[in-house]
Design an enzyme around this catalytic site. Structure first.
Site, PDB file in Angstrom:
ATOM      1  N   CYS A 111     -21.920  28.067  -7.341  1.00 52.45           N
ATOM      2  CA  CYS A 111     -21.806  27.355  -6.054  1.00 52.45           C
ATOM      3  C   CYS A 111     -22.285  25.912  -6.130  1.00 52.45           C
ATOM      4  O   CYS A 111     -22.014  25.129  -5.220  1.00 52.45           O
ATOM      5  CB  CYS A 111     -22.591  28.086  -4.983  1.00 52.45           C
ATOM      6  N   HIS A 251     -23.971  23.311   0.870  1.00 51.29           N
ATOM      7  CA  HIS A 251     -23.208  24.482   0.426  1.00 51.29           C
ATOM      8  C   HIS A 251     -23.308  25.555   1.510  1.00 51.29           C
ATOM      9  O   HIS A 251     -24.373  25.771   2.090  1.00 51.29           O
ATOM     10  CB  HIS A 251     -23.789  24.989  -0.897  1.00 51.29           C
ATOM     11  N   ASN A 281     -18.529  32.174   2.082  1.00 52.97           N
ATOM     12  CA  ASN A 281     -18.976  31.405   0.917  1.00 52.97           C
ATOM     13  C   ASN A 281     -17.814  31.305  -0.081  1.00 52.97           C
ATOM     14  O   ASN A 281     -17.448  32.300  -0.708  1.00 52.97           O
ATOM     15  CB  ASN A 281     -20.179  32.110   0.290  1.00 52.97           C
TER      16      ASN A 281
HETATM   17  N1  ACO Z   1     -23.728  45.407   7.094  1.00 57.91           N
HETATM   18  C1  ACO Z   1     -24.699  46.148   7.650  1.00 57.91           C
HETATM   19  N2  ACO Z   1     -25.908  46.317   7.079  1.00 57.91           N
HETATM   20  C2  ACO Z   1     -26.138  45.700   5.912  1.00 57.91           C
HETATM   21  C3  ACO Z   1     -25.154  44.913   5.265  1.00 57.91           C
HETATM   22  C4  ACO Z   1     -23.900  44.792   5.908  1.00 57.91           C
HETATM   23  N3  ACO Z   1     -22.898  44.068   5.398  1.00 57.91           N
HETATM   24  N4  ACO Z   1     -25.666  44.430   4.116  1.00 57.91           N
HETATM   25  C5  ACO Z   1     -26.923  44.888   4.029  1.00 57.91           C
HETATM   26  N5  ACO Z   1     -27.209  45.670   5.109  1.00 57.91           N
HETATM   27  C6  ACO Z   1     -28.454  46.352   5.420  1.00 57.91           C
HETATM   28  C7  ACO Z   1     -29.282  46.649   4.208  1.00 57.91           C
HETATM   29  O1  ACO Z   1     -28.827  47.844   3.582  1.00 57.91           O
HETATM   30  C8  ACO Z   1     -30.657  46.751   4.793  1.00 57.91           C
HETATM   31  O2  ACO Z   1     -30.793  48.030   5.387  1.00 57.91           O
HETATM   32  P1  ACO Z   1     -32.218  48.807   5.329  1.00 57.91           P
HETATM   33  O3  ACO Z   1     -33.182  47.916   6.067  1.00 57.91           O
HETATM   34  O4  ACO Z   1     -31.911  50.101   6.013  1.00 57.91           O
HETATM   35  O5  ACO Z   1     -32.536  48.932   3.875  1.00 57.91           O
HETATM   36  C9  ACO Z   1     -30.652  45.737   5.928  1.00 57.91           C
HETATM   37  O6  ACO Z   1     -29.260  45.501   6.217  1.00 57.91           O
HETATM   38  C10 ACO Z   1     -31.327  44.435   5.598  1.00 57.91           C
HETATM   39  O7  ACO Z   1     -30.873  43.991   4.285  1.00 57.91           O
HETATM   40  P2  ACO Z   1     -31.400  42.668   3.644  1.00 57.91           P
HETATM   41  O8  ACO Z   1     -30.786  42.530   2.276  1.00 57.91           O
HETATM   42  O9  ACO Z   1     -32.885  42.574   3.766  1.00 57.91           O
HETATM   43  O10 ACO Z   1     -30.752  41.583   4.655  1.00 57.91           O
HETATM   44  P3  ACO Z   1     -30.917  40.044   4.659  1.00 57.91           P
HETATM   45  O11 ACO Z   1     -31.307  39.620   6.012  1.00 57.91           O
HETATM   46  O12 ACO Z   1     -31.721  39.565   3.469  1.00 57.91           O
HETATM   47  O13 ACO Z   1     -29.422  39.541   4.444  1.00 57.91           O
HETATM   48  C11 ACO Z   1     -27.980  38.650   2.750  1.00 57.91           C
HETATM   49  C12 ACO Z   1     -28.715  39.873   3.254  1.00 57.91           C
HETATM   50  C13 ACO Z   1     -27.009  38.193   3.827  1.00 57.91           C
HETATM   51  C14 ACO Z   1     -27.225  39.015   1.488  1.00 57.91           C
HETATM   52  C15 ACO Z   1     -29.004  37.525   2.459  1.00 57.91           C
HETATM   53  O14 ACO Z   1     -30.048  38.028   1.679  1.00 57.91           O
HETATM   54  C16 ACO Z   1     -28.391  36.347   1.765  1.00 57.91           C
HETATM   55  O15 ACO Z   1     -27.601  35.612   2.328  1.00 57.91           O
HETATM   56  N6  ACO Z   1     -28.834  36.086   0.502  1.00 57.91           N
HETATM   57  C17 ACO Z   1     -28.333  34.949  -0.238  1.00 57.91           C
HETATM   58  C18 ACO Z   1     -26.982  35.270  -0.779  1.00 57.91           C
HETATM   59  C19 ACO Z   1     -26.369  34.053  -1.373  1.00 57.91           C
HETATM   60  O16 ACO Z   1     -26.357  33.012  -0.780  1.00 57.91           O
HETATM   61  N7  ACO Z   1     -25.816  34.181  -2.542  1.00 57.91           N
HETATM   62  C20 ACO Z   1     -25.232  33.027  -3.132  1.00 57.91           C
HETATM   63  C21 ACO Z   1     -24.066  33.489  -3.852  1.00 57.91           C
HETATM   64  S1  ACO Z   1     -23.252  32.123  -4.387  1.00 57.91           S
HETATM   65  C22 ACO Z   1     -22.695  32.133  -6.002  1.00 57.91           C
HETATM   66  O17 ACO Z   1     -23.233  31.418  -6.818  1.00 57.91           O
HETATM   67  C23 ACO Z   1     -21.464  32.963  -6.323  1.00 57.91           C
END
Ligand code: ACO
Length: 369
Positions: A111, A251, A281
């Site tokens: 990214c 980003h 993203n």
């Molecule tokens: N729908 C419903 N529930 C979900 C989903 C979903 N799509 N995804 C996760 N949950 C649940 C989890 O299972 C968890 O449940 P639990 O509490 O019963 O265990 C709960 O929601 C909370 O999960 P978290 O992972 O703590 O949620 P968080 O608020 O951290 O959000 C997310 C997750 C959106 C992935 C966030 O951590 C994030 O944006 N991280 C950065 C990701 C990113 O930017 N990556 C860059 C990639 S770019 C590249 O280089 C290709």
């Protein structure tokens, strides 16, 4: 002094939409969860290749600058989802563009790839290697996504954006004023697709390891720090205060990451460009798509002071301050047209659902171990 300035910009947004409501029909998720946790409402799914989108966005950027593909002497394509590893996606894009006088290569910094590419191309122009460089970000990330894993599938989308960079001789600094790029050691497996390269070419069957896996909350925490700290450093190097910034184009990975990082910088939200709701993203493509839309919406005025910041798999980061020139409208309009198709976003991911349904999807298919 010789500088590199952006004279053209463009984007290629695939027509097929995959909405949060569509995702509700195939996994245990909700529009409410996705919207509030990420800011994403829908994303695009490409039927064409990464290089097709790159060529379309690039063609629009070249026209916006009033140039022709033959004028381009360098193509730098930021992508982590190339059509082929060999040759580069830039090679395919060059042929599709008819950019017969250009050297062309890919940069994979995930990214952060577009900012890495902008910095590399700017320095190649300043150093005299190039006069007219096309810098593209293009991604077909849905091929990397396991649509049976809700923890990653909701985040990513496809698309491309591009800018044309041209050499100018003038006294007043223009273009990149300050920039930095980096990579945090030992974080490769925080965000990766284990079977995506040569080490995945084994006798073992290709499995769900083909898809993106990540430690979401750990990536989130580091992303906020990387984006805020690197932006602070490039602002200080440019001698700009937060109040001098006309527009920050970060980003687009998660609206909560953008909010947390820009709050730390002391930037008012009216000075931050966010379009993640529409595209999710798109990795290396988010910043050039956002820049193009900021210009289309009149959010960038002549002489604007811009800040870019990104982070991605690696974990990489990059940030830059950018002095915009005078022109904010295209010299020539080029209408981007995708091949006509009746397929919807949900149609286009059916093969993915079958594939990951057949193979060893870990856990219950909802991303739970
Ligand atoms: N729908 C419903 N529930 C979900 C989903 C979903 N799509 N995804 C996760 N949950 C649940 C989890 O299972 C968890 O449940 P639990 O509490 O019963 O265990 C709960 O929601 C909370 O999960 P978290 O992972 O703590 O949620 P968080 O608020 O951290 O959000 C997310 C997750 C959106 C992935 C966030 O951590 C994030 O944006 N991280 C950065 C990701 C990113 O930017 N990556 C860059 C990639 S770019 C590249 O280089 C290709």
């Amino acid at each position: 002094m010789r500088y590199a300035t952006i004279t053209g910009w463009g984007k290629a947004i695939p027509p097929a939409i995959l909405s949060n409501a569509d995702l509700e029909t195939i996994m245990d998720t909700s529009d409410e969860w996705i919207s509030t946790r990420t800011g994403i409402k829908e994303r695009r799914i490409a039927e064409v290749e990464t290089s097709d989108m790159a060529a379309l966005a690039g063609r629009q950027a070249i026209a916006a600058a009033g140039k022709t593909p033959e004028d381009v002497d360098l193509i730098v394509l930021a992508t982590c989802s190339p059509d082929t590893l060999l040759p580069s996606a830039a090679a395919w894009a060059q042929t599709k563009l008819g950019a017969t006088n250009a050297a062309a290569f890919d940069i994979n910094a995930a990214c952060s790839g577009f900012l890495y590419s902008l910095i590399v191309a700017t320095n190649m122009i300043k150093g005299g290697t190039s006069k007219c460089a096309l810098v593209i970000g293009s991604e077909k990330l849905h091929k990397y996504v396991n649509f049976r894993d809700r923890t990653t599938a909701v985040l990513f989308g496809d698309g491309a954006g591009a800018v044309l960079l041209e050499a100018v001789e003038q006294d007043e600094p223009i273009g990149l004023i300050s920039s930095e790029m980096g990579l945090e050691v030992g974080t490769e497996e925080l965000l990766w697709a284990p079977q995506s390269g040569i080490s995945g070419y084994t006798d073992e069957p290709v499995t769900s390891n083909r898809a993106i896996q990540m430690g979401g909350s750990e990536v989130f925490r580091r992303a906020v720090t990387m984006m805020a700290d690197s932006s602070e450093r490039v602002l200080a190097e440019a001698g700009w205060e937060a109040g001098d910034v006309d527009l920050m184009i970060p980003h687009q990975a998660n609206v909560r990451i953008i909010d947390a990082a820009t709050r730390r910088l002391g930037l008012d939200e009216s000075k931050v460009f966010v379009n993640i709701a529409s595209y999710g993203n798109t990795s290396g493509a988010t910043i050039p798509i956002a820049l193009t839309e900021a210009l289309e919406e009149g959010r960038i005025q002549p002489g604007a002071k811009l800040v870019f910041a990104a982070f991605g798999a690696g974990l990489t980061w990059a940030a830059a301050t950018f002095q915009w020139g005078d022109r904010i409208t295209p010299i020539e309009d080029y209408q981007v047209e995708f091949p006509s198709s009746d397929l919807s976003g949900i149609d286009l991911i059916q093969a993915n659902l079958e594939y990951f349904g057949r193979n060893d999807v870990p856990g219950d298919g909802a991303g739970n171990p």
